[in-house]
Design a protein around this motif. Structure first.
Motif, PDB file in Angstrom:
ATOM      1  N   LEU A  30       5.376   6.051   8.546  1.00  0.00           N
ATOM      2  CA  LEU A  30       5.427   4.783   7.827  1.00  0.00           C
ATOM      3  C   LEU A  30       5.692   4.987   6.334  1.00  0.00           C
ATOM      4  O   LEU A  30       6.498   4.259   5.733  1.00  0.00           O
ATOM      5  CB  LEU A  30       4.117   4.019   8.023  1.00  0.00           C
ATOM      6  CG  LEU A  30       3.883   3.413   9.409  1.00  0.00           C
ATOM      7  CD1 LEU A  30       2.504   2.778   9.488  1.00  0.00           C
ATOM      8  CD2 LEU A  30       4.949   2.387   9.735  1.00  0.00           C
ATOM      9  N   ALA A  31       5.017   5.971   5.736  1.00  0.00           N
ATOM     10  CA  ALA A  31       5.203   6.209   4.298  1.00  0.00           C
ATOM     11  C   ALA A  31       6.642   6.613   3.998  1.00  0.00           C
ATOM     12  O   ALA A  31       7.255   6.120   3.045  1.00  0.00           O
ATOM     13  CB  ALA A  31       4.234   7.284   3.820  1.00  0.00           C
ATOM     14  N   GLN A  50       8.616   3.758   1.852  1.00  0.00           N
ATOM     15  CA  GLN A  50       8.920   4.186   0.491  1.00  0.00           C
ATOM     16  C   GLN A  50      10.401   4.498   0.324  1.00  0.00           C
ATOM     17  O   GLN A  50      11.036   4.090  -0.657  1.00  0.00           O
ATOM     18  CB  GLN A  50       8.066   5.405   0.140  1.00  0.00           C
ATOM     19  CG  GLN A  50       6.578   5.125   0.071  1.00  0.00           C
ATOM     20  CD  GLN A  50       5.743   6.383  -0.007  1.00  0.00           C
ATOM     21  OE1 GLN A  50       6.266   7.483  -0.162  1.00  0.00           O
ATOM     22  NE2 GLN A  50       4.434   6.240   0.117  1.00  0.00           N
ATOM     23  N   TYR A  84       0.834  -1.205   0.000  1.00  0.00           N
ATOM     24  CA  TYR A  84       0.000   0.000   0.000  1.00  0.00           C
ATOM     25  C   TYR A  84       0.869   1.256   0.000  1.00  0.00           C
ATOM     26  O   TYR A  84       0.649   2.173  -0.812  1.00  0.00           O
ATOM     27  CB  TYR A  84      -0.921  -0.019   1.218  1.00  0.00           C
ATOM     28  CG  TYR A  84      -1.633   1.293   1.472  1.00  0.00           C
ATOM     29  CD1 TYR A  84      -2.774   1.629   0.756  1.00  0.00           C
ATOM     30  CD2 TYR A  84      -1.150   2.184   2.431  1.00  0.00           C
ATOM     31  CE1 TYR A  84      -3.423   2.841   0.986  1.00  0.00           C
ATOM     32  CE2 TYR A  84      -1.794   3.386   2.665  1.00  0.00           C
ATOM     33  CZ  TYR A  84      -2.937   3.713   1.957  1.00  0.00           C
ATOM     34  OH  TYR A  84      -3.573   4.915   2.182  1.00  0.00           O
ATOM     35  N   TYR A  85       1.856   1.301   0.881  1.00  0.00           N
ATOM     36  CA  TYR A  85       2.699   2.494   0.957  1.00  0.00           C
ATOM     37  C   TYR A  85       3.624   2.619  -0.251  1.00  0.00           C
ATOM     38  O   TYR A  85       4.021   3.729  -0.614  1.00  0.00           O
ATOM     39  CB  TYR A  85       3.518   2.480   2.250  1.00  0.00           C
ATOM     40  CG  TYR A  85       2.708   2.894   3.457  1.00  0.00           C
ATOM     41  CD1 TYR A  85       2.301   4.214   3.621  1.00  0.00           C
ATOM     42  CD2 TYR A  85       2.330   1.961   4.422  1.00  0.00           C
ATOM     43  CE1 TYR A  85       1.546   4.593   4.722  1.00  0.00           C
ATOM     44  CE2 TYR A  85       1.576   2.336   5.519  1.00  0.00           C
ATOM     45  CZ  TYR A  85       1.191   3.658   5.660  1.00  0.00           C
ATOM     46  OH  TYR A  85       0.439   4.039   6.745  1.00  0.00           O
ATOM     47  N   ASN A  94       1.006   7.950   9.588  1.00  0.00           N
ATOM     48  CA  ASN A  94       1.019   7.709   8.148  1.00  0.00           C
ATOM     49  C   ASN A  94       2.276   8.297   7.505  1.00  0.00           C
ATOM     50  O   ASN A  94       2.911   7.662   6.653  1.00  0.00           O
ATOM     51  CB  ASN A  94      -0.237   8.308   7.520  1.00  0.00           C
ATOM     52  CG  ASN A  94      -0.323   8.021   6.039  1.00  0.00           C
ATOM     53  OD1 ASN A  94      -0.441   6.884   5.602  1.00  0.00           O
ATOM     54  ND2 ASN A  94      -0.250   9.079   5.232  1.00  0.00           N
ATOM     55  N   HIS A  95       2.653   9.508   7.929  1.00  0.00           N
ATOM     56  CA  HIS A  95       3.858  10.141   7.380  1.00  0.00           C
ATOM     57  C   HIS A  95       5.105   9.341   7.750  1.00  0.00           C
ATOM     58  O   HIS A  95       6.000   9.138   6.913  1.00  0.00           O
ATOM     59  CB  HIS A  95       3.974  11.574   7.907  1.00  0.00           C
ATOM     60  CG  HIS A  95       5.255  12.242   7.519  1.00  0.00           C
ATOM     61  ND1 HIS A  95       5.525  12.667   6.234  1.00  0.00           N
ATOM     62  CD2 HIS A  95       6.359  12.562   8.259  1.00  0.00           C
ATOM     63  CE1 HIS A  95       6.728  13.212   6.187  1.00  0.00           C
ATOM     64  NE2 HIS A  95       7.256  13.161   7.407  1.00  0.00           N
TER      65      HIS A  95
END
Length: 362
Positions: A212-213, A217, A53-54, A209-210
């Motif tokens: 983990l992303a 990524q 997902y990420y 979210n920031h």
């Protein structure tokens, strides 16, 4: 009542309640065994889908900016994933399998050559202390055990990878709905909270979210770049099993700080048994790749995402490796980053609620 109003007493009461809760869980753990088994069974597809997902979400958002409907963008992403899997299964996997089989078949020969080298070196030395001579004897006698440990590690590593791939059947379903409805999760939860708590929850979700992303990524791009550089370097110096060793380096690079050192060990060993000078060249390739990664690639892609001290990383990796094996090594750092983000968020929320005179105590 005044005694209970003291913060020290409240902290002591909370600590006692926590220890009581831990004790109750320990004596009733048989209740949690089926729950744990269920969570473990769904953890792999959820984690696998979360990683994808990420990795794929930026592409979905890019396609949406180009006026592509979200469902169509997700379908395009799935076709890209299928294409990558097809390419790896048909062009990369056979080569890796062939090289890995050849490597495991040659390990006994490598052990025999190393034993002969050590014995010849020892026999040609006129003055060797008895302590050193006994140490050399122990090392020589245990070479087979060391080789079996290395093979066992590689087999365990491959078993965990194949176990992860076995759960791949469920990953596409989780991934599809994550890409389709993932943005609806925070608003859905916020509806059940008051305005202040909903705002706090949204800030917390954005921070997690920031974190983990940025990590997933960035680490994915960095690891792919390092793996590619290692493969080119190993081809240039003529190292055997170059693709297998480069893929091993790519995967190990997902482990911050420690991973690059772990990935260098098999390449150095293979190079040494082939030609001692080749081991030096393998070290040089690793150093050049890591210097390019640490000075050019990581600063521009990841920046300072986690801001963790190397000692903290090493401690976490040692603990996770002993508890959860290879998967623990992969996931402990992002898990710690999430926990750190949550604690930092609630600390700042608590600080906001304190009177100004209490905030200036320190």
């Amino acid at each position: 009542m005044r005694l209970l109003e003291k913060k020290s007493v409240q902290g002591l009461v909370i600590a006692i309640l926590i220890f009581m809760l831990i004790y109750l869980i320990s004596i009733t753990k048989f209740i949690f065994v089926p729950i744990g088994a269920y969570l473990i069974s769904i953890a792999v597809p959820i984690i696998g889908a979360g990683l994808l997902y990420y990795i794929t979400m930026p592409l979905v958002r890019r396609l949406e900016k180009w006026k592509v409907h979200r469902i169509l963008a997700i379908i395009i992403v799935f076709f890209i994933i299928i294409g990558v899997i097809y390419f790896m299964a048909n062009f990369i996997a056979p080569i890796v399998q062939q090289q890995f089989t050849k490597l495991t078949d040659n390990i006994p020969k490598m052990v025999d050559n190393s034993e002969k080298f050590i014995y010849n070196w020892r026999d040609n030395q006129d003055m060797i202390p008895s302590q050193l001579d006994s140490t050399i004897e122990n090392i020589t006698n245990n070479l087979n055990d060391y080789a079996q440990n290395i093979v066992g590690f590689l087999i365990d590593f491959l078993a965990q990878v194949f176990g992860f791939l076995f759960a791949f059947v469920l990953i596409p379903f989780f991934l599809f709905f994550m890409l389709k409805d993932g943005h609806k999760f925070v608003p859905f939860i916020s509806k059940f909270l008051s305005k202040s708590k909903a705002d706090s929850f949204r800030r917390l979700a954005d921070n997690i979210n920031h974190t983990l992303a940025s990590f997933i990524q960035g680490q994915f791009i960095v690891s792919v770049c390092v793996g590619f550089m290692l493969y080119i370097g190993y081809l240039i110096i003529g190292l055997q099993y170059s693709l297998t060793l480069a893929l091993f380096g790519l995967i190990m690079n997902f482990i911050p700080f420690v991973g690059p050192f772990l990935s260098a060990i098999p390449a150095i060993i293979v190079g040494f048994f082939e030609d001692p000078m080749l081991a030096v060249w393998a070290i040089l390739v690793m150093v050049i790749a890591q210097q390019i990664e640490s000075n050019l690639i990581s600063p521009n892609i990841m920046g300072k995402v986690l801001e963790l001290h190397p000692l903290t990383i090493i401690t976490l990796i040692l603990a996770a490796g002993s508890i959860a094996g290879f998967l623990g090594l992969l996931f402990i750092i992002p898990a710690y980053a999430v926990v750190k983000t949550i604690i930092s968020h609630f600390y700042h929320e608590w600080r906001k609620k304190q009177p100004p005179e209490d905030q200036n105590i320190f």
